[in-house]
Motif scaffolding. Structure first.
Motif, mmCIF file in Angstrom:
data_model
loop_
_atom_site.group_PDB
_atom_site.id
_atom_site.type_symbol
_atom_site.label_atom_id
_atom_site.label_comp_id
_atom_site.label_asym_id
_atom_site.label_seq_id
_atom_site.Cartn_x
_atom_site.Cartn_y
_atom_site.Cartn_z
ATOM 1 N N LEU A 81 0.921 -1.366 0.094
ATOM 2 C CA LEU A 81 -0.203 0.169 0.186
ATOM 3 C C LEU A 81 0.964 1.263 -0.205
ATOM 4 O O LEU A 81 0.378 2.303 -0.723
ATOM 5 C CB LEU A 81 -0.696 0.251 1.003
ATOM 6 N N LEU A 82 1.874 1.458 0.461
ATOM 7 C CA LEU A 82 2.573 2.496 1.447
ATOM 8 C C LEU A 82 3.084 2.838 -0.647
ATOM 9 O O LEU A 82 3.792 3.757 -0.901
ATOM 10 C CB LEU A 82 3.612 2.066 1.595
ATOM 11 N N GLY A 128 1.660 1.901 -3.156
ATOM 12 C CA GLY A 128 0.783 2.610 -4.504
ATOM 13 C C GLY A 128 0.494 4.048 -4.031
ATOM 14 O O GLY A 128 -0.586 4.384 -4.468
ATOM 15 N N ILE A 129 0.319 4.340 -3.078
ATOM 16 C CA ILE A 129 0.047 5.810 -2.389
ATOM 17 C C ILE A 129 0.637 6.663 -3.117
ATOM 18 O O ILE A 129 2.224 6.599 -3.561
ATOM 19 C CB ILE A 129 0.524 6.313 -1.394
ATOM 20 N N PRO A 130 -0.113 7.625 -3.952
ATOM 21 C CA PRO A 130 0.301 8.214 -5.218
ATOM 22 C C PRO A 130 1.279 9.430 -4.403
ATOM 23 O O PRO A 130 1.285 9.447 -3.665
ATOM 24 C CB PRO A 130 -0.504 8.879 -5.213
ATOM 25 N N SER A 131 1.959 10.006 -4.982
ATOM 26 C CA SER A 131 3.019 10.925 -4.892
ATOM 27 C C SER A 131 3.067 12.424 -4.451
ATOM 28 O O SER A 131 3.086 12.267 -3.201
ATOM 29 C CB SER A 131 4.877 11.111 -5.257
ATOM 30 N N VAL A 132 1.271 12.769 -5.457
ATOM 31 C CA VAL A 132 0.499 13.589 -4.565
ATOM 32 C C VAL A 132 0.367 13.682 -3.730
ATOM 33 O O VAL A 132 -0.103 14.515 -2.679
ATOM 34 C CB VAL A 132 -0.237 14.955 -4.927
ATOM 35 N N VAL A 133 -0.413 12.440 -2.676
ATOM 36 C CA VAL A 133 -0.074 12.556 -1.734
ATOM 37 C C VAL A 133 0.697 12.200 -0.128
ATOM 38 O O VAL A 133 0.646 13.485 0.857
ATOM 39 C CB VAL A 133 -1.446 11.021 -1.166
ATOM 40 N N MET A 152 6.529 15.381 -8.255
ATOM 41 C CA MET A 152 5.722 15.722 -7.878
ATOM 42 C C MET A 152 5.843 15.666 -6.132
ATOM 43 O O MET A 152 6.163 17.601 -5.498
ATOM 44 C CB MET A 152 4.520 15.354 -6.935
#
Lengths: 292, 276
Positions: free
Chosen positions: A111-112, A114-119, A221
């Motif tokens: 999951l770590l 998969g979290i988008p770089s903007v988030v 980002m």
């Protein structure tokens, strides 16, 4: 009968064409980047471009050394934070993890990833930057919280999953007999892991680290959102900095002519870094394969 | 003797600490964004029309769905077909196979900003597709291609040769065997890979900002510019005016990505259970 044979051979070529696609993609990417970037480097001058310390497109000064240095600093910082935690976490997952926790922990690392770089960047903006700012206040350092330190911290988190993933499979590839042999000679479990297993898995672990370097240097980002983005060579780790990736994203929107081409050329320099990193990952993986 | 045990104990503590840190970071990140962001979720955030007041996520969400569909439409057939070629049609130690594998590994290591630059240079300017959903989707298709190829390859390899031999023995041709026997057995693995790719698309920003552009509306055709949810999130968070909306959008994005991940995991687990 004839008909089906024709289809068979036609489809074989369809599959072949699909397989050629990725080769074509790499060639196209290389061609377009180099063809659009290298003329600019030539016009500015290789030395002036790579080692110039002033980036001021409005004054016709295109030195990207501050950005190269910025990328390297932040990457090094990310490695400093991410690698020890990543390797030790993979050791935990391979040797200490109770079966019941393994699945959730593995999902957590996935999951770590998969979290988008903007988030990540947003998290950095609202949590890390204020925290670092407070720390700077306490330590009486001037700064706004947007710094090499903050970006390194965040990137260290972001590269964890790649490091953990590769290290874990490297550790698992070490033959069980090494482990048993060392324990049989009276070594403790920890001594066995750190003196026998980790050295045996070293090229795989190193491949994981280099992969992390690639991720960190290419991240865009999240870095743009928290690193401050000042195009100058930083004097301390609490100073803001601009990376090569940030340079492209920030200025591409309004750049024209040589300015625009110089941004593409920044991409070329980044691309060369990435190709070198890729090549070393491949070499290290091959080495690991020979050992196992 | 005691010293050695002490060292071991410290190492063990460090190992446990690191695993704890990794897990804590994840929980902190998700927890913080959810707790801070959920109160900012409002009805106006989900209104159909985007205005500068409501900063609605719906157009961006629709753009994201369109973007995902178009990229998959290109990348999935190409990825699966090339994996079929690598696994089913070429022998081991083949020069060509090595070359393809090397290039997919290269593609996998290229950061998204480079894909963005390439998309801008090739699709937007050279092919004159302009800042558009199509430019963005094609850029992303190249980006996710290696992921789909690799997962499909692994799924195909895990299908026992027995299946293929059985099919040949019953008189089926190669093509029929691939499409009727091998692909269906490998389907869950392939699907898990595709869903992972969807996650990548949903979260992507750097590759899209100069290919798909940042228009806040749903374009009338694929040749129009449109921002996806991740780009929307980026633009919101860089403008101090819209911080509450940025929090709320972060929640939407995070929930979406967690859901996609969980779904992929679920399918992958089904696959392992089914095989054993």
């Amino acid at each position: 009968m004839k008909w089906s044979q024709t289809i068979e051979s036609v489809m074989k070529y369809v599959f072949l064409v699909a397989a050629v696609f990725s080769i074509a993609a790499v060639i196209l990417i290389c061609f377009f980047l180099f063809a659009s970037g290298i003329p600019a480097i030539r016009e500015i001058g290789v030395v002036k471009f790579l080692f110039g310390t002033t980036w001021a497109p409005s004054n016709n000064k295109y030195g990207i050394l501050p950005m190269i240095v910025g990328s390297l600093y932040i990457t090094a910082g990310a490695i400093l934070f991410g690698v020890p935690i990543g390797i030790l976490t993979s050791v935990f997952m391979t040797f200490y993890c109770p079966k019941k926790i393994y699945r959730p922990l593995k999902s957590a690392t996935e999951l770590l990833a998969g979290i988008p770089s903007v988030v990540y960047g947003f998290f950095g903006m609202i949590v890390l930057v204020p925290a670092v700012y407070r720390f700077e206040k306490i330590m009486d350092i001037s700064g706004k919280g947007n710094s090499i330190f903050t970006a390194s911290l965040l990137l260290g988190i972001m590269i964890l999953p790649s490091i953990i993933g590769v290290c874990e499979s490297a550790l698992r590839a070490v033959p069980q007999s090494y482990y048993e042999g060392s324990l049989g000679l009276g070594a403790t479990k920890e001594r066995t892991i750190f003196k026998v297993i980790l050295p045996a898995a070293s090229s795989g672990v190193l491949a994981g680290v280099v992969l992390g370097i690639g991720r960190a240097i290419g991240e865009t980002m999240a870095v743009v959102m928290i690193a401050g983005n000042q195009p100058r060579i930083p004097t301390s780790i609490f100073k803001g900095v601009r990376t090569m990736t940030a340079n492209i994203v920030i200025e591409m929107g309004y750049a024209t002519d040589l300015h625009r081409e110089s941004l593409i050329a920044t991409g070329v320099v980044l691309f060369v870094f990435i190709l070198l990193i890729n090549a070393s990952v491949a070499a290290l993986k091959r080495k690991q394969g020979e050992h196992a | 003797m005691h010293k050695r045990y002490l060292g071991s104990r410290i190492l063990k503590a460090l190992v446990f600490l690191s695993a704890g840190i990794t897990l804590t970071i994840l929980l902190l990140l998700i927890g913080y964004i959810l707790i801070q962001g959920v109160p900012h979720l409002s009805a106006s955030l989900f209104s159909l029309e985007f205005t500068t007041d409501n900063q609605s996520v719906i157009p961006a969400l629709i753009n994201t769905v369109i973007m995902t569909a178009v990229s998959l439409l290109v990348a999935v057939p190409v990825g699966i077909f090339s994996a079929i070629f690598l696994v089913e049609y070429s022998g081991k130690g083949n020069r060509f196979v090595d070359l393809v594998r090397m290039t997919t590994e290269t593609l996998q290591g290229i950061p998204s900003i480079i894909y963005g630059l390439f998309g801008m240079l090739f699709l937007v300017y050279r092919l004159k597709l302009d800042y558009s959903i199509l430019s963005g989707a094609l850029t992303l298709a190249i980006m996710i291609l290696p992921l789909i190829m690799r997962t499909t390859e692994e799924a195909l390899k895990s299908v026992p040769d027995l299946y293929r031999e059985g099919s040949f023995g019953l008189g089926a041709g190669k093509l029929r065997t691939v499409f009727r026997i091998v692909l269906p057995s490998a389907a869950p693995g392939i699907l898990a890979g595709i869903i992972l790719a969807i996650g990548r698309i949903v979260g992507e920003t750097a590759a899209l900002i100069y290919t798909a552009g940042t228009m806040a509306k749903v374009p009338s055709s694929l040749l129009g510019s449109g921002r996806t949810l991740a780009i929307h999130m980026y633009l919101l968070s860089t403008e101090a005016l819209y911080l509450p909306q940025a929090y709320a959008t972060a929640v939407v994005l995070l929930v979406l990505v967690i859901g996609i991940n969980a779904f992929s995991n679920f399918i992958a687990r089904k696959l392992t259970k089914g095989n054993i």
